[in-house]
Design a protein around this motif. Structure first.
Motif, PDB file in Angstrom:
ATOM      1  N   ALA A 316       0.848  -1.194   0.000  1.00  0.00           N
ATOM      2  CA  ALA A 316       0.000   0.000   0.000  1.00  0.00           C
ATOM      3  C   ALA A 316       0.885   1.247   0.000  1.00  0.00           C
ATOM      4  N   GLY A 317       0.403   2.287  -0.677  1.00  0.00           N
ATOM      5  CA  GLY A 317       1.173   3.514  -0.754  1.00  0.00           C
ATOM      6  C   GLY A 317       1.229   4.245   0.575  1.00  0.00           C
ATOM      7  N   VAL A 318       2.188   5.159   0.698  1.00  0.00           N
ATOM      8  CA  VAL A 318       2.313   5.974   1.909  1.00  0.00           C
ATOM      9  C   VAL A 318       1.041   6.789   2.101  1.00  0.00           C
ATOM     10  N   GLY A 319       0.481   6.701   3.296  1.00  0.00           N
ATOM     11  CA  GLY A 319      -0.739   7.424   3.610  1.00  0.00           C
ATOM     12  C   GLY A 319      -1.989   6.647   3.314  1.00  0.00           C
ATOM     13  N   ASP A 320      -1.883   5.517   2.555  1.00  0.00           N
ATOM     14  CA  ASP A 320      -3.054   4.710   2.231  1.00  0.00           C
ATOM     15  C   ASP A 320      -3.357   3.736   3.363  1.00  0.00           C
ATOM     16  N   VAL A 321      -4.632   3.370   3.475  1.00  0.00           N
ATOM     17  CA  VAL A 321      -4.999   2.306   4.409  1.00  0.00           C
ATOM     18  C   VAL A 321      -4.246   1.034   4.017  1.00  0.00           C
ATOM     19  N   GLY A 322      -3.649   0.378   5.002  1.00  0.00           N
ATOM     20  CA  GLY A 322      -2.851  -0.817   4.736  1.00  0.00           C
ATOM     21  C   GLY A 322      -1.364  -0.538   4.650  1.00  0.00           C
ATOM     22  N   GLU A 323      -0.955   0.720   4.718  1.00  0.00           N
ATOM     23  CA  GLU A 323       0.468   1.045   4.702  1.00  0.00           C
ATOM     24  C   GLU A 323       1.186   0.258   5.801  1.00  0.00           C
ATOM     25  N   TYR A 324       2.371  -0.278   5.452  1.00  0.00           N
ATOM     26  CA  TYR A 324       3.076  -1.177   6.368  1.00  0.00           C
ATOM     27  C   TYR A 324       4.496  -0.666   6.599  1.00  0.00           C
ATOM     28  N   VAL A 325       4.891  -0.591   7.899  1.00  0.00           N
ATOM     29  CA  VAL A 325       6.226  -0.137   8.278  1.00  0.00           C
ATOM     30  C   VAL A 325       6.791  -1.147   9.279  1.00  0.00           C
ATOM     31  N   SER A 326       8.073  -1.553   9.127  1.00  0.00           N
ATOM     32  CA  SER A 326       8.637  -2.553  10.044  1.00  0.00           C
ATOM     33  C   SER A 326      10.131  -2.327  10.240  1.00  0.00           C
ATOM     34  N   SER A 351       3.915   7.988  10.582  1.00  0.00           N
ATOM     35  CA  SER A 351       3.296   9.286  10.302  1.00  0.00           C
ATOM     36  C   SER A 351       1.946   9.370  11.019  1.00  0.00           C
ATOM     37  N   ALA A 352       1.341  10.563  10.983  1.00  0.00           N
ATOM     38  CA  ALA A 352       0.059  10.762  11.654  1.00  0.00           C
ATOM     39  C   ALA A 352      -0.983   9.808  11.089  1.00  0.00           C
ATOM     40  N   GLY A 353      -1.792   9.231  11.976  1.00  0.00           N
ATOM     41  CA  GLY A 353      -2.828   8.298  11.562  1.00  0.00           C
ATOM     42  C   GLY A 353      -3.154   7.319  12.669  1.00  0.00           C
ATOM     43  N   ASP A 354      -3.939   6.295  12.285  1.00  0.00           N
ATOM     44  CA  ASP A 354      -4.384   5.274  13.239  1.00  0.00           C
ATOM     45  C   ASP A 354      -3.680   3.967  12.877  1.00  0.00           C
ATOM     46  N   TRP A 355      -2.872   3.415  13.817  1.00  0.00           N
ATOM     47  CA  TRP A 355      -2.004   2.283  13.527  1.00  0.00           C
ATOM     48  C   TRP A 355      -2.234   1.140  14.512  1.00  0.00           C
ATOM     49  N   GLU A 356      -2.011  -0.092  14.021  1.00  0.00           N
ATOM     50  CA  GLU A 356      -1.891  -1.278  14.879  1.00  0.00           C
ATOM     51  C   GLU A 356      -0.405  -1.668  14.874  1.00  0.00           C
ATOM     52  N   THR A 380       5.661   4.567  23.130  1.00  0.00           N
ATOM     53  CA  THR A 380       6.080   5.790  22.432  1.00  0.00           C
ATOM     54  C   THR A 380       7.201   6.492  23.176  1.00  0.00           C
ATOM     55  N   VAL A 381       7.613   5.963  24.342  1.00  0.00           N
ATOM     56  CA  VAL A 381       8.661   6.568  25.154  1.00  0.00           C
ATOM     57  C   VAL A 381       9.881   5.657  25.122  1.00  0.00           C
ATOM     58  N   SER A 382      11.023   6.214  24.852  1.00  0.00           N
ATOM     59  CA  SER A 382      12.254   5.436  24.704  1.00  0.00           C
ATOM     60  C   SER A 382      12.696   4.839  26.037  1.00  0.00           C
ATOM     61  N   ASN A 383      13.187   3.557  25.951  1.00  0.00           N
ATOM     62  CA  ASN A 383      13.758   2.865  27.113  1.00  0.00           C
ATOM     63  C   ASN A 383      12.813   2.883  28.311  1.00  0.00           C
ATOM     64  N   THR A 384      11.528   2.728  28.051  1.00  0.00           N
ATOM     65  CA  THR A 384      10.529   2.781  29.122  1.00  0.00           C
ATOM     66  C   THR A 384       9.446   1.752  28.844  1.00  0.00           C
ATOM     67  N   LEU A 385       9.066   1.004  29.905  1.00  0.00           N
ATOM     68  CA  LEU A 385       7.960   0.063  29.778  1.00  0.00           C
ATOM     69  C   LEU A 385       6.639   0.812  29.939  1.00  0.00           C
ATOM     70  N   SER A 417      -2.573   5.874  17.989  1.00  0.00           N
ATOM     71  CA  SER A 417      -3.254   6.930  17.226  1.00  0.00           C
ATOM     72  C   SER A 417      -2.426   8.213  17.325  1.00  0.00           C
ATOM     73  N   LEU A 418      -2.005   8.741  16.175  1.00  0.00           N
ATOM     74  CA  LEU A 418      -1.044   9.847  16.155  1.00  0.00           C
ATOM     75  C   LEU A 418      -1.582  11.041  15.366  1.00  0.00           C
ATOM     76  N   ASN A 419      -1.248  12.246  15.848  1.00  0.00           N
ATOM     77  CA  ASN A 419      -1.570  13.455  15.081  1.00  0.00           C
ATOM     78  C   ASN A 419      -0.309  14.125  14.533  1.00  0.00           C
ATOM     79  N   THR A 420       0.824  13.503  14.746  1.00  0.00           N
ATOM     80  CA  THR A 420       2.088  14.014  14.224  1.00  0.00           C
ATOM     81  C   THR A 420       3.049  12.836  14.092  1.00  0.00           C
ATOM     82  N   PRO A 421       4.033  12.867  13.208  1.00  0.00           N
ATOM     83  CA  PRO A 421       4.984  11.750  13.085  1.00  0.00           C
ATOM     84  C   PRO A 421       5.657  11.440  14.432  1.00  0.00           C
ATOM     85  N   THR A 422       5.712  10.150  14.777  1.00  0.00           N
ATOM     86  CA  THR A 422       6.191   9.743  16.107  1.00  0.00           C
ATOM     87  C   THR A 422       7.005   8.448  15.979  1.00  0.00           C
TER      88      THR A 422
END
Length: 449
Positions: A316-326, A351-356, A380-385, A417-422
């Motif tokens: 899936a393209g960047v920003g499209d539903v199904g976009e995959y990052v690993s 990037s901003a959006g709703d992710w699993e 979303t916090v480094s070196n933290t459980l 769920s993000l409103n800015t790249p994280t």
């Protein structure tokens, strides 16, 4: 003249010391003059029959009369100053007062000495009004008909700015063509009778065929009116262009342009149009509804919109539903752990959006290592459980684990769920003793919307 009674002379003389200075009270001359004056006054007043509400006034050097004194008259006499008198008379001051009501001069008087007006409610002088009238009348003055065939401009060189004329006979002056009905305006004082530029302004009263021909750059032959134009008179038009302008009707024009697309007589509001059959010229209504403001899709009658997935091994393209990052960290690049301390194994930038987001961690120890707790998590916090239950993104096991083997633990799935790249981290922790512990693993994110 009546002689002043002795007692009066005595009473007056006894209160003032005698003096030989005739300019001062008490001198013989002053006393003699006073006696004459008082004797005359007493003689005049002695003839009057005094009564209440009257006032004496002199009619001569030694004569007097009575006049009635009204209550209002007594108030005026008793007034302390002119302001009280104006108040009694309902009069206005020469300056500063406000008057209500109208002034009626009955056509026999006028207001004079006015200053030039400055406010909207000020009275205006005749000079001010005359000057204003001159400006207005000079702005636009109709001077009558003008015969342009005479060969000269009107006004005899004294036409003033704003004078204008209506052309009654067509003609040409100084290279300028005039038609019947045109207007000619003087734009300077004493406008020239021979020069158009900077002296006159022509306003078209009508548009002639010759003027149209001059504007578009070709002629229509001997046509009497524009309504008679045919393609035969247009020399620079292509064959297709001639066919288009001679089309019998709108349908024929659409056929020539190959845009003969037709549709139903009615449709559903906001419904997407779709082609009917394979001609490419017929559209029809559809069940797909597109919202006006958001552009969201729905189906008429509800029921949802089935979406077909990809039918090949693409992404899936960047920003499209199904976009995959690993991200993967192999065992050769395993991260060293300290007992009881959370550590990042790897991370991904979403990037901003709703992710699993989910992943797994593999723990590697030496044979002598003793392990009691293993933890794999998403944060979303480094070196933290993350704090349990961590939205499903944390797994933890406790027990006695043998050394020298690889223990693998899933992190669980977390909604991010993000409103800015994280940056999202795969965080591991192990509680162990003796020798060393390392971790490698995998994290992935799938855009769900």
């Amino acid at each position: 003249m009546v002689s002043l009674p002795a007692r009066v002379r005595h009473a007056f003389a006894s209160s003032v010391a005698n003096t030989t200075d005739n300019n001062k009270v008490g001198s013989a001359k002053w006393n003699a003059d006073l006696e004459i004056f008082l004797g005359t006054v007493c003689e005049a007043l002695s003839t009057l029959n005094l009564s209440g509400d009257t006032m004496a006034y002199f009619t001569g050097g030694s004569s007097a009369q009575l006049t009635a004194l009204s209550a209002f008259g007594r108030l005026v006499i008793a007034a302390n100053d002119k302001a009280e008198v104006r108040s009694l008379l309902s009069a206005v001051s020469l300056a500063g007062d406000t008057m209500s009501g109208n002034l009626n001069f009955a056509g026999i008087a006028k207001v004079t000495g006015l200053a030039a007006p400055t406010d909207a409610t000020d009275a205006a002088t005749k000079a001010y009004v005359d000057a204003l009238a001159t400006v207005v009348s000079g702005a636009l003055v109709f001077k009558g008909a003008w015969d342009a065939s005479a060969g000269t401009f009107p006004g005899a060189s004294v036409a003033q700015t704003g004078w204008f004329y209506k052309v009654s006979v067509a003609g040409t002056v100084d290279g300028k063509t005039f038609s019947v009905g045109d207007d000619l305006f003087a734009i300077v004082n004493n406008a020239s009778t021979s020069t158009y530029a900077a002296n006159w302004l022509k306003i078209e009263g009508s548009i002639t065929l010759a003027e149209v021909e001059a504007a578009i750059g070709f002629t229509f032959g001997s046509l009497a009116a524009l309504s008679s134009i045919t393609t035969a008179y247009i020399s620079d038009m292509s064959a297709n262009g001639k066919s288009l302008v001679t089309a019998a009707n709108y349908a024929a024009m659409r056929t020539l342009l190959m845009v003969d697309v037709s549709g139903p007589s009615s449709s559903t509001d906001n419904a997407a149009a779709r082609f009917d059959a394979a001609t490419g010229k017929i559209i029809k209504n559809s069940a797909l509804i597109i919202a006006d403001t958001t552009g969201s899709l729905s189906r008429a009658g509800n029921g949802g919109i089935p979406l077909q997935g990809t039918n090949t091994n693409d992404n899936a393209g960047v920003g499209d539903v199904g976009e995959y990052v690993s991200s993967t960290v192999p065992i050769a690049s395993a991260v060293a752990l300290s007992s009881g301390a959370p550590a990042n194994v790897t991370s991904i930038l979403l990037s901003a959006g709703d992710w699993e987001v989910g992943g797994n961690v593999a723990f590697v120890s030496n044979p002598a290592t003793t392990t009691s707790i293993l933890i794999a998590s998403i944060n979303t916090v480094s070196n933290t459980l993350p704090t349990l239950p961590a939205g499903g993104g944390r797994s933890q096991v406790a027990g006695t684990f043998p050394g020298g083997i690889i223990e693998c633990l899933q992190s669980g799935e977390a909604r991010i769920s993000l409103n800015t790249p994280t940056t999202i981290y795969l965080v591991a922790q192990a509680n162990f003793a003796v020798d060393i512990m390392t971790a490698f693993g995998f994290i992935r994110g799938r855009r769900v919307r």
